[in-house]
Write a protein that holds these residues in place. Structure first.
Motif, PDB file in Angstrom:
ATOM      1  N   GLN A 718      46.811  33.599  76.388  1.00 32.55           N
ATOM      2  CA  GLN A 718      47.190  34.536  77.446  1.00 32.55           C
ATOM      3  C   GLN A 718      46.677  34.078  78.821  1.00 32.55           C
ATOM      4  OE1 GLN A 718      45.384  38.348  76.321  1.00 32.55           O
ATOM      5  NE2 GLN A 718      43.574  37.850  77.528  1.00 32.55           N
ATOM      6  N   GLU A 783      50.119  37.206  80.083  1.00 32.40           N
ATOM      7  CA  GLU A 783      50.527  37.871  78.859  1.00 32.40           C
ATOM      8  C   GLU A 783      50.534  36.862  77.726  1.00 32.40           C
ATOM      9  OE1 GLU A 783      54.450  39.318  79.383  1.00 32.40           O
ATOM     10  OE2 GLU A 783      55.291  37.353  79.845  1.00 32.40           O
ATOM     11  N   LEU A 913      45.499  44.746  74.927  1.00 30.77           N
ATOM     12  CA  LEU A 913      46.603  44.145  75.690  1.00 30.77           C
ATOM     13  C   LEU A 913      47.811  43.854  74.800  1.00 30.77           C
ATOM     14  CD1 LEU A 913      44.604  41.617  77.911  1.00 30.77           C
ATOM     15  CD2 LEU A 913      45.302  43.961  78.462  1.00 30.77           C
TER      16      LEU A 913
END
Length: 999
Positions: A718, A783, A913
């Motif tokens: 990420q 992300e 997340l």
């Protein structure tokens, strides 16, 4: 009172007396219900005096002979209305058919007996063989295993229509040269013999199998075999009471149902010259029945043995046996003569009809107890399978494992540790082919195997001697195919001498697959010149007591620390090896190889599920072949190869069947088999900080957009790194030709990097890959994006922090100590091409079939060594690595990585997340997507590879799973593996099998 009333009263009183006599004889013999008692009484009343005699006779039956023999046996039993048959050699189906035939023609159901001391396999093929009693004698503190053996044997016997087992032998074997008892005894300690025999008896009798203690009054201290002569036991009554008779006394008190009388001459008990104990009223009636109070069935030993017939002919001996007090005559050879002699003895008053009647009723009560009052023929359907259940396999493994005895362990050499320091040779003595011991040992590390027999030429022996100079440890497995002292236990002079040479090297671990007494044959007298060649000079000695696949495989597992050792020597061999000797050895966390049932999994169910899923994939051509390996609780319970290396003969030969030890291209499994463990170790050593930045360990990234990326983000995909870059395209011109200083078709100092057998890369080209990574843009958003790029760089991080190149570091730190020698880059340096399934035909970059070289183009351009791809290896060696993860960094007695670090790397890092990743490892998705099995726990982790590889570890279920295939052969444009979801579904089958357990 009228005369006829007096007669009636007198008749009733006589019947009452007879009944009382019979009941006093059998009151504590066998508990019968009302129906059983009525049946026995009814049958008894229906028999003529001659038929009552016949109930006391058992003849021999063989199921491996011609029809004419069977016809004669049937005629003998039917004509004389005999009471039973003792079955000898044959096969289970043949014996069952013969038994059914005999029973169908018998007015009174026959009592069927067998000598099955170590299982039905003592007489029959295709049946279970349990360990010898001496092997069982080594078991310490776990006699419940022996009970279970008795119970399982009872189940098998009853399934085969057998009602009596002439076992156990409770002879105390205190004579090493005993030719007939020896390994059939539990040992020389009368208390241990009694305790173990009691467990065995209870296991059988609790499951409705009659037993027979033998050989009364004790056959352990003789050098004569009663099959061939009459042994003399020249001991005092006090000595007999103290030793030989002790087990019989105790087991009679405990309720043994039968005792077998041996053919022995024992002057202390009967002074009659040459009278066998079988024919001695003093021994059978006075000692056994009256003094010891035995009320069960008294069986003779076989009436055809020379220990009896040498002095007493057949027929006469049978009558004398009954006169002595015998209840059942076993193996009567001349039935008409025996019946005639018994009737003559009755007529002459030497035997009373009342005593015959009482014994007949006792036999009938035994038949009723065994269920013959409700006789049913043996069901032939599924007979062999029923006699060979997987539970018997498991029990055999447990019995063998519990008996293994370590008699020497110099400096705690066993279990072997630090495999990276050992150069091991294995020498099988008296075996001309690879043994089960050698095959099992090869599961643990790289071993060179040699095989020596008494026929091996001296020139070959000389070559072997020379080769052994290259090894610092020699595993010597001595394979003795005879257990009896008359043959010197199968030991040959030539090979015994070679064993002595091997132990004199100071490098030998010796495992003797044979009778414990053979140790004395491998121990030279101390006054000879060969003192330094005694077996006791071996660094370690393992005694498994006999030669079976179980002893071979488990002995190897003991040596390598998968299992421990608790056995104790049950007999004294010589001054060096004495009763009770045995060193405790503890396991050290290496893989054990066993069957699923050992961990509570149904092997049939598991195999059916996995086979179904894999065979569907093979049918759909999802891959040419694969290897599946599963383990639970550190025990490998499933390891199977499927299919072939290729679909057809396109490589110039018939497709090679996939083998268990084939090496596969791991693809992205490399990430968690190379880079990740290296970083874990460096974290342990405080050399690598997960919350540091990329520039900290790769200074050349200082002015790049990657300098300040945090490693924890990078390792969890990420950090905004691109998923991948296609580096190989930069090597080609628009027209498809190679750019300058990229590749050549011949190897040279400037072009040393082998892309294929005929394509070599410029030595400095890998730098362009690193520069491309440095200059690559980042994704806009932080992300989860799975990326190869950072893993390409980890070899540089490792080299900078350890001063070792990546491959050397991995091998010295992990693979070699784990015994995982097949885990390697560029496998063609060490392994032949036929052990490596090919992958893709590369039509774009290398223009050839990729076979033995890494499939991943970037890894190939990095000389086959990278942190994202390039590793090859077998399923077994990958399982060792991931078992180390499962065991929190511990394996083979060594803590490779701290448990805290393993926990940190394998936990979710950023679940808030929506990122499912651990550090390096994949984990289950929060919604069911991805590679994780549906039943996987949140603590589980693993990884998949593009070529079709996959592994999964689940601490909650304590399991590991490896699936290796070459699904990209011949092209990556094959999505069947993913569409079928084979890898994950096979893993789920393991979970379901674990949850389901054994039913």
């Amino acid at each position: 009172m009228p005369y006829f009333r007096l007669l009636i009263i007198l008749f009733i009183n006589i019947l009452f007396c007879l009944s009382s006599f019979a009941q006093s004889t059998t009151s504590s013999f066998l508990p019968l219900n009302t129906n059983q008692s009525r049946w026995a009484d009814s049958v008894f009343a229906s028999l003529t005096p001659d038929e009552r005699i016949a109930q006391l006779i058992m003849v021999a039956g063989y199921s491996n002979r011609k029809p004419a023999y069977e016809d004669s046996l049937v005629n003998l039993v039917r004509t004389n209305k005999l009471g039973g048959v003792v079955m000898f050699q044959g096969g289970p189906m043949r014996q069952a058919k013969l038994t059914n035939r005999l029973q169908a023609l018998s007015t009174v159901p026959l009592l069927i007996a067998m000598d099955a001391e170590w299982g039905l396999a003592m007489r029959l093929d295709s049946t279970v063989r349990y360990p010898y009693q001496m092997t069982l004698g080594a078991i310490q503190g776990n006699d419940s295993l022996i009970y279970n053996m008795g119970a399982s044997l009872a189940r098998q016997a009853r399934r085969l229509g057998v009602h009596v087992n002439f076992a156990p032998s409770v002879d105390v074997n205190n004579n090493p040269n005993n030719p007939v008892i020896n390994f059939r005894s539990f040992g020389e300690d009368k208390y241990a013999v009694t305790r173990k025999a009691l467990a065995y008896v209870r296991g059988m009798q609790d499951n409705n199998l009659l037993t027979s203690l033998k050989h009364f009054p004790g056959h352990g201290d003789t050098g004569t075999d009663s099959h061939y002569d009459l042994p003399l036991i020249d001991k005092s009554r006090a000595e007999l009471d103290s030793l030989e008779l002790y087990p019989f006394k105790e087991l009679i008190k405990a309720g043994a149902t039968g005792v077998m009388i041996a053919h022995l001459n024992i002057p202390a008990l009967d002074t009659t010259r040459n009278r066998p104990s079988t024919l001695s009223p003093a021994i059978v009636t006075n000692l056994l029945k009256n003094e010891l109070g035995f009320q069960g069935l008294v069986f003779s030993d076989a009436m055809n043995m020379k220990g009896l017939t040498k002095y007493f002919p057949s027929g006469k001996a049978d009558a004398l046996g009954l006169e002595a007090g015998m209840d059942v005559l076993e193996f009567t050879e001349d039935v008409p003569a025996a019946l005639a002699q018994v009737k003559q003895a009755i007529a002459e008053g030497r035997i009373t009809q009342a005593s015959i009647d009482a014994r007949c009723l006792k036999v009938l009560r035994a038949k009723a107890w065994a269920g013959l009052n409700q006789y049913k023929p043996i069901v032939l359907d599924n007979l062999v399978n029923d006699l060979n259940q997987v539970s018997d396999d498991l029990l055999n493994r447990k019995l063998t494992e519990a008996s293994l005895t370590v008699l020497k362990n110099e400096n705690n050499l066993l279990p072997l540790q630090r495999l990276d320091t050992l150069r091991i040779a294995s020498i099988a003595i008296e075996s001309d082919k690879l043994t089960a011991f050698q095959q099992m040992a090869a599961n643990y590390t790289q071993i060179e195997h040699f095989n020596i027999t008494s026929k091996t030429p001296d020139s070959t022996l000389a070559q072997v001697r020379d080769s052994l100079k290259n090894y610092n440890l020699i595993l010597v497995d001595v394979h003795l195919n005879n257990i009896r002292p008359a043959t010197k236990y199968g030991l040959q002079a030539k090979t015994a001498g070679f064993v002595s040479e091997l132990v004199s090297t100071g490098k030998a671990v010796v495992t003797v697959f044979g009778n414990a007494y053979v140790l004395d044959k491998l121990t030279f007298p101390s006054d000879t010149a060969q003192t330094n060649r005694n077996i006791e000079q071996a660094r370690a000695i393992v005694m498994p007591y006999q030669l079976t696949n179980y002893t071979e495989e488990l002995s190897a597992q003991l040596i390598f620390g998968a299992i421990g050792a608790t056995g104790k020597l049950p007999v004294t061999v010589n001054q060096r090896f004495r009763t009770g000797d045995g060193l405790a050895v503890k396991p050290i966390g290496r893989l054990k190889y066993t069957i699923p049932e050992e961990v509570g999994v149904d092997s049939r169910y598991l195999a059916q599920q996995v086979d179904s899923l894999v065979n569907l994939a093979l049918t759909r051509k999802a891959f040419p072949g694969c290897v599946v390996q599963m383990a639970k609780d550190g025990k490998v319970i499933f390891h199977k190869a499927y299919g072939k290396h290729t679909y057809d003969a396109s490589l110039g030969a018939e497709p090679k069947p996939m083998q268990l030890d084939d090496l596969f291209d791991m693809a992205s499994v490399t990430k968690v088999s190379t880079s990740t463990p290296a970083l874990m170790k460096l974290v342990d050593e405080n050399k690598f900080n997960l919350d540091g930045h990329m520039v900290d360990y790769l200074p050349w990234l200082k002015k790049s957009n990657k300098a300040d990326l945090r490693w924890r983000d990078v390792l969890t995909h990420q950090a905004r790194l691109k998923a991948f870059l296609v580096f190989w395209k930069n090597m080609k011109e628009p027209d498809g030709s190679w750019k300058p200083r990229t590749v050549k078709e011949e190897r040279s100092a400037r072009y040393p990097i082998e892309l294929t057998d005929s394509l070599f890369e410029f030595k400095n080209y890998p730098k362009t890959i690193f520069e491309a990574i440095k200059d690559s843009p980042l994704n806009d958003k932080k992300e989860y994006v799975y990326s190869d790029l950072s893993f390409i760089l980890y070899p540089q991080v490792v080299k900078r922090l350890t001063k070792q190149n990546f491959e050397d570091y991995l091998k010295t730190t992990f693979y070699n100590p784990l015994g995982a020698s097949t885990l390697t880059f560029n496998p063609l340096r060490y392994y032949s091409l036929n052990r490596i399934p090919p992958t893709e035909y590369d039509s774009l970059f290398r223009k050839t079939l990729v076979w033995g070289h890494v499939h991943d183009e970037t890894a190939a351009m990095l000389d086959g060594v990278s942190g994202h791809a390039g590793l090859f290896g077998s399923s077994n060696d990958l399982t060792k690595l991931i078992t180390m993860y499962l065991q929190k960094g511990y394996y083979g007695g060594q803590q490779f990585i701290s448990s805290n670090t393993v926990n940190e790397f394998t936990r979710y890092q950023f679940p808030e997340l929506g990122n499912r990743r651990g550090i390096g490892f994949d984990k289950p998705s929060f919604k069911y997507t991805g590679n994780a099995p549906l039943s996987a726990s949140k603590e589980s982790y693993g990884h998949s590879g593009f070529t079709g590889t996959f592994f999964w570890v689940d601490p909650t279920y304590n399991l590991t799973y490896v699936f290796l295939c070459n699904r990209v052969y011949p092209t990556r444009n094959n999505s069947q593996l993913g569409e079928l979801n084979t890898r994950t579904n096979v893993a789920e089958a393991l979970y379901q099998a674990v949850k389901r357990g054994i039913r």
